[in-house]
Enzyme design. Structure first.
Site, PDB file in Angstrom:
ATOM      1  N   GLU A 129       2.413  -0.871   8.281  1.00 40.95           N
ATOM      2  CA  GLU A 129       2.023  -2.064   6.896  1.00 40.95           C
ATOM      3  C   GLU A 129       2.992  -2.674   7.396  1.00 40.95           C
ATOM      4  O   GLU A 129       3.783  -4.224   6.985  1.00 40.95           O
ATOM      5  CB  GLU A 129       2.066  -1.161   5.928  1.00 40.95           C
ATOM      6  CG  GLU A 129       1.831  -2.510   4.546  1.00 40.95           C
ATOM      7  CD  GLU A 129       1.803  -1.973   2.817  1.00 40.95           C
ATOM      8  OE1 GLU A 129       2.181  -0.335   2.674  1.00 40.95           O
ATOM      9  OE2 GLU A 129       1.500  -2.206   2.276  1.00 40.95           O
ATOM     10  N   HIS A 157       0.839  -0.443   0.100  1.00 33.56           N
ATOM     11  CA  HIS A 157       0.254  -0.178  -0.013  1.00 33.56           C
ATOM     12  C   HIS A 157       0.806   1.456   0.067  1.00 33.56           C
ATOM     13  O   HIS A 157       0.934   2.416  -0.733  1.00 33.56           O
ATOM     14  CB  HIS A 157      -1.215   0.066   1.254  1.00 33.56           C
ATOM     15  CG  HIS A 157      -2.016   0.989   1.029  1.00 33.56           C
ATOM     16  ND1 HIS A 157      -2.430   1.508   0.178  1.00 33.56           N
ATOM     17  CD2 HIS A 157      -2.130   2.089   1.784  1.00 33.56           C
ATOM     18  CE1 HIS A 157      -3.368   2.267   0.672  1.00 33.56           C
ATOM     19  NE2 HIS A 157      -3.547   2.656   1.465  1.00 33.56           N
TER      20      HIS A 157
END
Lengths: 437, 421
Positions: A328, A317
């Site tokens: 993340e 992402h």
């Protein structure tokens, strides 16, 4: 019961680094940035005055249907152009005989009303700053059916279904920045469960307008690096300070695997699985420990019948906001552990910027291309990797070549939706099928 | 393949704040559509609506401070979801588990929402700034933070209900937010069924919510010939459009195994669904009802039931000329002589667009429990175009414990859902 497998047989792109697949893909391998000062409107008074805009897009040339154009706004134009390209590429389209077995699932942006239409209503019916209902009654814009149609969240879906004659299951979804990924996942399931044999799926968005940009400026979510727009998006870099707002569309044609094989279609990859979770933490963030994305990634692997050992590439992402990239990275470490050393990771938002509701679909196309060519596109603009992300094997400076057995694409949205989609090399799929899987 | 058991429902509309209350209102033959009170609509050519929630919406929220972060439509969705979750009694059970098991339950607890998408209203928050800026975008940028709330974008997210239901109830499982006009709520229930069948979750709260009663929206619908100035009379010869309502409905749906494992109350079951479109563009509807007929056939097949097994059809019945007539044809085509009693609920609480299918499914379930097919009180004279449709002004008995709920949306899209008590 064995699930029906899903083949990706066509792709289409309109992105800030190219108005078709070939141009965009070349730019992503070169790490070329689409960032520049905003040209669509005078952004000189905004705290952020840069974006990754789609350049030189001629809607009249891209959409031959004059009547259809009147129902469309900027992101819908991107959608039609990208969907056209995907269908051309696949070499298949709905016919009267197959139309009811075609489905469509799209991720649609949240900005219904183009700024110009909003400004017309303001000037006529809210000159003092508050809407005056009595004035609205003879407001040309508030009585124009085209303005109404363009404003609807179902406008893009309706236009695409009509253009191609798709008469099966139709759905439009919105989970902010996870929209595109969730649309692609939904489309896969339509084929798996037999609702459709072919699905047109994708995402489209443009928030590069005064109201959209304002929303992100107010949240300080976008990078304020106005003097260095091509370096503004630098996911996983220690100096990252926000995302670069992009716009565009990505579309894919999906087919039931055996049917695609029978007609001799070129198969980019198997769309092998998806996983979805809610972070249920804060509206804008996942927690620093990656809770939420962790579950989504694990589910996507299980859903694809894979383990962490099968993945060679992750399209992150990677928004270039301080929080996303940290969360993340933590999630990837937790899920993949020591495998992190072997898995190439890049965020193509480093080049394209963040296409919001289109991002997950565009990045699904990127994964399909990466598998086809055995090429991982670069994570541009990395100078010094954030120590919190140091465990990631980031694809720096030049693309990395080698067979990609499987790839995973992450999309995490405002509102806490996490979408992970997994792609398998068609050779791997054929081997599985040959082995009775 | 797992079965999808309904273990709790919640609803809010102008006709009441619980499923029981709403069905009571309908059975009393009372339409609660009334002149709009939340803003001065006297200048509009159509000014009836079914407004919900009373004078202080904050009272409907689990936490009043949440009001700062959400829109009117979101209040309804969050309220309905909380009601359904409370009715299902799932929280008490989760709290009784040890920490590790509770985490696992949350990770397998999903939320799927049908939402109206963006609103005109939320964009009006920029009007004061536009007045200050006087069409000068440079000034617009410079004066931005002094004139617009920093929360604007977050307040305007179409997926706010998903976000806040998740945070409030600690749900971390599969999720979706469907923003496709009037089939959104029904599609949320269809996708809930499919997610449970595919083992993506053990339980899901499915929500439909919308608040379309806005001046600009009303005007567009009126100009398009979709909104009535004087009343919602489905299938009636004098019908001349729909009337907006607002509100939400929700269901907690669990796999049979998950429901049994905690001894959950069984309210009903989602048996099957079908969805089909006609590819006619955003506003057009085919006169023959082909898309709806195909959706119904798919739903019956998916549910594994025959036409004669359906005990009641809750039609879309929105009161517009073309939708009602084509709906009558679709129902006739599929059911023929096997047609069960047909009704619709929008005449009572209005057309809740994205929420309508979810609300009507919740009320249909309530009606199945009582064994009644509520009448359409505003029906005076059946339109010859709808001849043969088995509708009535009066309450009738259901033919079985199974209902078919129909929804139709822009883009000539149609969705059918089969539920059973």
């Amino acid at each position: 019961m064995r699930l029906r497998r899903v083949a990706i047989t066509g792709v289409g792109l309109v992105t800030p680094v190219g108005n078709d697949v070939a141009t965009s893909w070349a730019a992503l391998q070169a790490g070329r940035s689409g960032g520049a000062p905003i040209e669509q409107f005078d952004a000189s008074g905004f705290s952020t005055r840069i974006a990754a805009e789609v350049k030189g897009f001629d809607v009249d040339a891209a959409i031959d249907d004059r009547k259809l154009r009147k129902f469309l706004s900027r992101p819908h134009g991107f959608a039609v152009a990208a969907a056209d390209e995907a269908l051309r590429d696949a070499g298949i389209a709905p016919t009267p005989a197959t139309a009811t077995r075609w489905g469509i699932a799209v991720g649609t942006g949240m900005m219904g009303v183009p700024y110009a239409d909003l400004a017309e209503v303001h000037d006529h019916s809210a000159p003092a700053g508050e809407l005056e209902v009595a004035k609205l009654v003879d407001d040309p814009s508030a009585n124009d059916p085209m303005v109404f149609c363009r404003s609807q969240s179902s406008a893009g879906l309706s236009a695409l279904a009509r253009r191609y004659g798709i008469r099966g299951y139709a759905s439009s979804v919105h989970t902010a920045c996870a929209s595109g990924g969730q649309a692609v996942g939904t489309a896969m399931k339509l084929i798996r469960r037999g609702n459709a044999d072919c699905v047109l799926t994708g995402g489209f968005d443009s928030m590069v307008n005064p109201v959209g940009l304002a929303g992100f400026c107010l949240l300080s979510a976008v990078s304020p690096d106005n003097d260095t727009p091509t370096r503004a998006s630098r996911p996983f870099d220690i100096t990252r300070n926000g995302f670069l707002l992009g716009e565009g569309a990505g579309f894919l044609v999906l087919e039931e695997w055996q049917a695609a094989k029978r007609r001799g279609a070129h198969i980019y990859a198997e769309l092998a699985g998806d996983g979805n979770s809610l972070s249920s933490y804060r509206i804008t963030d996942s927690p620093p420990d990656g809770d939420g994305p962790i579950q989504a990634m694990r589910q996507s692997l299980a859903n694809a019948g894979m383990t962490i050992d099968d993945i060679d590439y992750i399209n992150a992402h990677g928004t270039s906001t301080p929080m996303n990239d940290r969360s993340e990275s933590a999630a990837i470490l937790r899920v993949f552990g020591e495998r992190c050393a072997d898995i190439g990771v890049s965020s193509t938002k480093s080049s394209m910027g963040h296409l919001i509701a289109a991002a997950g679909a565009v990045e699904s196309v990127v994964c399909a291309l990466a598998i086809r060519d055995g090429t991982m596109p670069v994570n541009a603009n990395l100078t010094e990797v954030d120590p919190d992300c140091a465990h990631l094997n980031l694809v720096r400076d030049t693309p990395r070549h080698g067979r990609i057995r499987a790839a995973l694409s992450n999309s995490f949205g405002f509102g806490g939706s996490n979408s992970c989609v997994v792609f398998r090399h068609p050779g791997e799929t054929e081997a599985l099928i040959a082995a009775g899987g | 393949m797992a079965r999808a058991i309904i273990t709790g429902t919640g609803a809010i509309s102008s006709a009441g704040q619980t499923p029981t209350e709403i069905l009571d209102t309908i059975l009393a033959g009372k339409s609660v559509l009334a002149p709009i009170a939340t803003f001065d609509a006297s200048a509009l050519p159509a000014s009836l609506a079914g407004e919900a929630g009373g004078s202080d919406l904050r009272k409907l929220l689990p936490d009043r401070k949440l009001m700062k972060f959400i829109r009117r439509t979101d209040v309804f969705g969050i309220h309905a979801a909380a009601s359904a979750i409370e009715a299902s009694d799932v929280h008490a059970w989760r709290e009784s588990l040890d920490a590790e098991d509770a985490v696992r339950v949350s990770d397998r607890f999903g939320c799927i929402v049908g939402s109206g998408g963006g609103t005109f209203d939320s964009q009006y928050d920029y009007f004061p700034l536009m007045t200050v800026a006087r069409d000068d975008l440079h000034a617009f940028g410079e004066e931005l933070s002094a004139n617009v709330s920093p929360m604007w974008l977050l307040r305007s997210l179409p997926n706010n209900v998903l976000c806040h239901v998740g945070i409030t109830h600690n749900l971390k499982g599969t999720n979706a937010c469907i923003t496709h006009h009037s089939i959104s709520g029904t599609l949320a229930l269809c996708e809930t069924l499919e997610a449970l069948r595919a083992d993506e979750a053990d339980r899901i709260v499915a929500v439909g919510h919308d608040a379309p009663i806005e001046p600009q929206n009303l005007l567009y619908y009126y100009r398009a010939g979709l909104v009535s100035p004087d009343g919602l009379r489905p299938f009636d010869a004098s019908r001349n459009g729909t009337i907006f309502g607002e509100g939400a409905a929700a269901m907690v749906v669990e796999t049979e195994a998950a429901a049994a494992a905690r001894g959950a109350p069984r309210r009903g079951e989602i048996l099957g669904s079908g969805s089909a479109s006609e590819a006619l563009g955003i506003l057009a509807i085919g006169a023959d009802g082909d898309g709806l007929a195909r959706a119904i056939t798919l739903a019956l097949d998916d549910a594994g039931v025959a036409a004669q097994d359906i005990g009641m059809i809750v039609g879309h019945a929105n009161g517009t000329s073309s939708s009602d007539a084509s709906e009558a044809r679709a129902i006739a085509r599929v059911f023929g002589a096997a047609m069960p009693p047909v009704t619709g609920f929008k005449w009572a609480f209005g057309h809740l667009l994205a929420a309508s299918g979810a609300l009507e499914a919740v009320i249909a379930l309530e009606a199945l429990h009582r064994g009644v097919v509520p009448g359409i009180a505003t029906l005076a004279s059946l339109d010859p175009d709808c001849a043969g449709l088995r509708v009535s002004r009066d309450t009738r008995a259901t033919r079985s414990d199974t209902a078919l709920v129909l929804s139709r949306g822009f883009g000539s899209t149609n969705t059918a859902l089969v539920i059973r008590v």
